[in-house]
Design a protein around this motif. Structure first.
Motif, PDB file in Angstrom:
ATOM      1  N   GLY A   1      22.049  -4.790 -42.345  1.00 35.13           N
ATOM      2  CA  GLY A   1      21.826  -4.926 -40.963  1.00 35.13           C
ATOM      3  C   GLY A   1      20.351  -4.550 -40.684  1.00 35.13           C
ATOM      4  O   GLY A   1      19.624  -5.173 -39.799  1.00 35.13           O
ATOM      5  N   PHE A   2      19.740  -3.522 -41.360  1.00 39.19           N
ATOM      6  CA  PHE A   2      18.484  -3.209 -41.159  1.00 39.19           C
ATOM      7  C   PHE A   2      17.388  -4.094 -41.548  1.00 39.19           C
ATOM      8  O   PHE A   2      16.543  -4.501 -40.520  1.00 39.19           O
TER       9      PHE A   2
ATOM     10  N   THR B   1      17.683  -7.220 -39.034  1.00 39.43           N
ATOM     11  CA  THR B   1      17.241  -7.200 -37.750  1.00 39.43           C
ATOM     12  C   THR B   1      15.907  -7.076 -37.862  1.00 39.43           C
ATOM     13  O   THR B   1      15.372  -7.569 -36.850  1.00 39.43           O
TER      14      THR B   1
ATOM     15  N   GLY C   1      15.116 -10.789 -38.130  1.00 41.56           N
ATOM     16  CA  GLY C   1      15.474 -11.444 -36.707  1.00 41.56           C
ATOM     17  C   GLY C   1      14.454 -11.292 -35.946  1.00 41.56           C
ATOM     18  O   GLY C   1      14.120 -12.317 -34.953  1.00 41.56           O
ATOM     19  N   ILE C   2      13.917  -9.939 -35.562  1.00 40.85           N
ATOM     20  CA  ILE C   2      12.935  -9.867 -34.610  1.00 40.85           C
ATOM     21  C   ILE C   2      11.619 -10.674 -34.873  1.00 40.85           C
ATOM     22  O   ILE C   2      11.037 -11.237 -34.075  1.00 40.85           O
TER      23      ILE C   2
ATOM     24  N   LEU D   1      19.825 -12.424 -34.650  1.00 37.32           N
ATOM     25  CA  LEU D   1      19.384 -11.109 -34.174  1.00 37.32           C
ATOM     26  C   LEU D   1      20.446 -10.041 -34.026  1.00 37.32           C
ATOM     27  O   LEU D   1      20.663  -8.936 -34.382  1.00 37.32           O
ATOM     28  N   LEU D   2      21.227 -10.628 -33.108  1.00 39.60           N
ATOM     29  CA  LEU D   2      22.336  -9.625 -32.444  1.00 39.60           C
ATOM     30  C   LEU D   2      23.331  -9.563 -33.891  1.00 39.60           C
ATOM     31  O   LEU D   2      24.050  -8.697 -33.590  1.00 39.60           O
ATOM     32  N   SER D   3      23.479 -10.413 -34.362  1.00 42.55           N
ATOM     33  CA  SER D   3      24.678 -10.380 -35.736  1.00 42.55           C
ATOM     34  C   SER D   3      24.244  -9.150 -36.463  1.00 42.55           C
ATOM     35  O   SER D   3      24.995  -8.214 -36.622  1.00 42.55           O
ATOM     36  N   TYR D   4      22.903  -9.239 -36.830  1.00 40.63           N
ATOM     37  CA  TYR D   4      22.552  -7.992 -37.661  1.00 40.63           C
ATOM     38  C   TYR D   4      22.438  -6.499 -37.063  1.00 40.63           C
ATOM     39  O   TYR D   4      22.552  -5.769 -37.577  1.00 40.63           O
ATOM     40  N   VAL D   5      22.081  -6.972 -35.853  1.00 46.82           N
ATOM     41  CA  VAL D   5      22.095  -5.500 -34.896  1.00 46.82           C
ATOM     42  C   VAL D   5      23.627  -5.053 -34.909  1.00 46.82           C
ATOM     43  O   VAL D   5      23.642  -3.780 -35.045  1.00 46.82           O
TER      44      VAL D   5
ATOM     45  N   LEU E   1      24.454  -3.512 -38.294  1.00 48.48           N
ATOM     46  CA  LEU E   1      23.775  -2.346 -38.101  1.00 48.48           C
ATOM     47  C   LEU E   1      24.615  -1.045 -37.666  1.00 48.48           C
ATOM     48  O   LEU E   1      24.834   0.055 -38.117  1.00 48.48           O
TER      49      LEU E   1
END
Length: 341
Positions: A101-102, A105, A108-109, A190-194, A197
C-alpha cells in the motif's frame, strides 16, 4: 510518581546522555517499550538531581547503561516476541499489505503528477505492474517469515516473487505489439493503494501464536536453527555450532525434553545472541543484498522498456539510479563496519 521531562536535566550533557540512552534502547533493544524508556530515564533524572553527580558518573556510558537496562528490566520472554527491528512475526501478511500500500501510493502519486488525471492502459505495462505487485507482496511476506524463523517458507515466497517477475518480463515482451486497451483515471490506482494502506494500518494487532504446544525434540532444535538463521541472520556454520552445543547440553542434563533445561527455542535463541555484534553485522549484509536485488529489478525493468522501444521516463531513470546508488552506499557501509569490527 515522577513524570519524565527532558527539559529538567541539570545540564545539557545529561540531556544528551538521556537522548543517547533512548536511542540505544530503541535501536539495539527493540523490545524496549516507550513506558519502560520513560521510566528508567525518570529514575535516572531523580538520581542525578539528588546526588549532584552527572548521569555519566552515576550510570556510565549510554551504550553500557542501555545494555544493563535491557538485561535487567526486559524479560527474555518479551525480547523473544519481536525481531531485531521490534516487529512481531505474526504481522507477516499485515506488514506485506502495508508495504504494498505504501509503495503503491508513492508511485500512484508519481503517476498522477507525470500523466495527469488519465493514463493509457498498455497490455505489456499492465503485466509488469501486476508482476511487480505480486513480487513486492511476496518478498515482504517472505522477509517476515524469515524473521519468524521459518527460513524454508521465506525462500519459497521469495522464489514466488522471482517467478512472478520472470513471467511478467516474458509476458511483457510477448505483448510489445499489443495496442492500448483504453484509458483509466490515475485516481483509481492511487485510491486503491491508499485504501489498502489504510485498511492494513487499521487491522487489529495480530495475537502471538500460542506457545502451549510442546514441540517434539527434533522440531525444537529445528525451530532453534530457524530462529538463529532467520531472525538473527547467523551463518550456517555458527548456527550449527550453537545447535550442537544446545543438543549436548540437553543430552548431559538427562531431561526428557530440551525445553526442560533450555526453555522455548525463541527465548533460548534470544539469550544466545544477547550482547553479540554478529547478528547486527549479518543483518546489515543481508540488507545490502536485499537492496542489491531491488536495484537489479529496476535495472531489468529499465532494460525492458529500452528493448521494447519506449524510453523510460525521468522518474523511472531516477528510481533506477536511486536504488543502484543506495545499494553501493550500503555495501560501502557494510565493508567499513566489518573492517572496524
Amino acid at each position: 510518581m515522577h513524570i519524565y521531562d527532558d527539559t529538567k536535566w541539570a545540564s545539557a550533557a545529561d540531556r544528551q546522555w538521556a537522548d543517547k540512552v533512548r536511542w540505544r534502547l530503541a535501536i539495539d533493544h527493540p523490545a524496549s517499550t516507550r513506558a519502560l524508556i520513560e521510566q528508567i530515564l525518570g529514575e535516572a533524572q531523580i538520581a542525578v538531581a539528588d546526588s549532584g553527580h552527572s548521569a555519566l558518573e552515576l550510570f556510565g556510558t549510554p551504550e553500557n547503561y542501555a545494555q544493563e537496562v535491557a538485561t535487567e528490566r526486559i524479560p527474555d520472554s518479551e525480547r523473544a516476541k519481536v525481531d531485531m527491528d521490534g516487529i512481531a512475526p505474526e504481522a507477516q501478511w499485515q506488514g506485506a499489505a502495508l508495504a504494498l500500500g505504501f509503495v503503491g501510493t508513492i508511485f500512484g502519486i508519481i503517476l498522477l503528477i507525470v500523466q495527469g488525471f488519465s493514463v493509457r492502459i498498455i497490455p505489456w505495462q499492465l503485466v509488469l505492474v501486476i508482476a511487480g505487485n505480486v513480487a513486492l507482496f511476496t518478498v515482504v511476506a517472505g522477509l517476515f517469515a524469515r524473521r519468524a524463523g521459518r527460513v524454508r517458507n521465506s525462500w519459497m515466497l521469495i522464489l514466488v516473487a522471482f517467478a512472478s517477475l520472470g513471467l511478467g518480463a516474458i509476458g511483457s515482451l510477448n505483448l510489445d505489439n499489443a495496442s492500448s486497451i483504453g484509458q483509466i483515471s490515475t485516481l483509481i490506482p492511487l485510491l486503491s493503494y491508499v485504501g489498502l494502506l489504510v485498511f492494513a494500518w487499521l487491522l487489529p494487532e495480530p495475537k502471538p501464536h500460542k506457545k502451549s504446544e510442546l514441540l517434539a525434540p527434533e522440531r525444537w532444535f529445528a525451530a532453534l536453527e530457524g530462529m538463529l538463521r532467520g531472525r538473527y541472520y547467523l551463518s550456517r556454520s555458527l548456527t550449527t555450532k550453537y545447535v550442537s552445543e544446545a543438543r549436548e547440553t540437553w543430552t548431559e542434563s538427562g531431561t526428557d525434553h530440551p525445553q526442560d533445561v533450555l526453555g522455548r527455542p525463541e527465548i533460548y535463541a534470544a539469550q544466545l545472541i544477547e550482547g553479540s555484534a554478529q547478528p547486527h553485522q549479518a543483518k546489515r549484509r543481508f540488507s545490502a543484498w536485499a537492496l542489491t536485488a531491488v536495484a537489479g529489478f529496476w535495472v531489468i525493468l529499465t532494460a525492458i522498456y529500452l528493448v521494447l522501444g519506449e524510453a523510460p521516463g525521468f522518474w523511472r531513470w531516477s528510481a533506477t539510479m536511486f536504488f543502484v546508488l543506495s545499494a553501493i552506499f550500503v555495501w560501502l557501509r557494510v565493508i567499513r563496519s566489518e573492517r572496524n569490527a
